[in-house]
Scaffold this motif. Sequence first.
Motif, PDB file in Angstrom:
ATOM      1  N   ALA A 133     -49.018 -25.920  15.571  1.00 49.26           N
ATOM      2  CA  ALA A 133     -48.922 -27.072  16.467  1.00 49.26           C
ATOM      3  C   ALA A 133     -47.931 -28.096  15.929  1.00 49.26           C
ATOM      4  N   THR A 134     -47.815 -28.170  14.606  1.00 46.29           N
ATOM      5  CA  THR A 134     -46.881 -29.120  13.996  1.00 46.29           C
ATOM      6  C   THR A 134     -45.552 -28.473  13.641  1.00 46.29           C
ATOM      7  N   THR A 135     -45.585 -27.150  13.347  1.00 47.74           N
ATOM      8  CA  THR A 135     -44.369 -26.424  12.948  1.00 47.74           C
ATOM      9  C   THR A 135     -44.334 -25.110  13.714  1.00 47.74           C
ATOM     10  N   PRO A 136     -43.893 -25.121  14.965  1.00 46.59           N
ATOM     11  CA  PRO A 136     -43.997 -23.924  15.816  1.00 46.59           C
ATOM     12  C   PRO A 136     -43.266 -22.698  15.272  1.00 46.59           C
ATOM     13  N   ASP A 137     -42.234 -22.899  14.466  1.00 50.24           N
ATOM     14  CA  ASP A 137     -41.455 -21.775  13.950  1.00 50.24           C
ATOM     15  C   ASP A 137     -41.863 -21.378  12.535  1.00 50.24           C
TER      16      ASP A 137
END
Length: 455
Positions: A133-137
């Motif tokens: 949710a904070t770092t999609p990749d």
Amino acid sequence: MNTAELLETALERHRAGQLDEAAALYREVLQGDPDNADALHLMGVVMFEGGSRAAAIDLIQRALAIDPKKPSAYNNLASILFKEGRLDEAGRFCLEAIRMSPQFGEAWYNLGNIRQDQRRYDEALECYGRTLATTPDHAQAHWNRALLWLLLGDYDKGWEEYEWRWRNEELPTPAVDYPLPVWDGSPLGGKTIFLYAEQGMGDAIQFIRYVPLVQELGGRVILGCDRLVERLFSQIHGIGNIVTPQSAVPSFTCHASLLSLPRIFGTRLETIPARVPYLRPDETLSKEWAGRLADEPGLKVGIVWRGNPAQKVNPVRSCPAALLESLARIPGVRMFSLQKDPGEEGTPNGFKDIAADLDDFADTAAAVGQLDVVISVCTSVAHLAGALGRPLWVMLAFNADWRWLHGRDDSPWYPTARLFRQARRGDWQGVVDRVASELAVLARRRGANEERAPK
């Protein structure tokens, strides 16, 4: 340079992987300012990356005693404690980092790894979700979530997420970049498809089972694989060419990794193509091994207790050789070592070592075909015995690889397999004791049958 400039330069060296240069600069800062929390923390990270975990823990704890408001320090300390197996402590420090910085994606990721290792799987999935949710990749979070879904048998989600492996820099196989399209599972109508193995030998052996399904859709198959499985896979009917990494690939129309085929075919637990054997040993080699082992008395048991030492998980999945010596003392049992790299411990006493005569997996397949049982930790020989349809007993660590699923003593991938799992973390003795008990029963049964057989 002043302290701030020294720290900035040190951090640049650190990020570039120049650990010795970074450490020298952090020490320079600490000579002038022994209580510099940033230098202590980052020096601890350097020590950890250099393999000195105890020193790293001490330095980061000192940094937090000076400045207890550093989420990154709590998170890095948690990472080190996790590697040390101190899971409860690691979890507490992750939670402290998250309390201070609720959107700290890396701390959520680390907590997910800790919860997964604790078998708190629902919490682990939630943590990976919070990371993404904070770092999609975040490729590693996607990858770990894929492995967890696969472990739990949620193949619909797992196979799709498994494609993130191509962006995971920690995996041994780099992403391929062919100019031709990736196969989407549509009928091939005589077109030539290039299928290629990746990761380890066990992965290739497990997923080579999909080749006939590709052929049924009209594909003319070119196979790319390692030399060690080339002769073994040449026994598969209908493969047009086999190429190794040293060979040029003939022209083809589309391509796919063997490990992407379960997703392409929509494999679920109930649709795993599990008919065995799907690999067969070479007839000439089989006759040679039949002759070599014909006069060996008793129940013939092949064993592998150690995986590839180059893989990070090897210390966890490998069983200490000394624990296995009791198996050779079971009446009516003859133990054969199939272990190619026995390590410093060497081959257990009482085992006959035949591994030196196994050049590749074609040789190993021929030898395995003459054995009554194969016992293996989670490594390629386990997959080979399962693919050959031989009786297979797999010794598994507390947190086993995804392909053995969770909480089962059988395998939908290999119908002839039995799974012997650690009941507690690191408890190989308990696994070996159960294996020994079952081997003794099998040997007695074999002896009784031989006594009843007509003379």
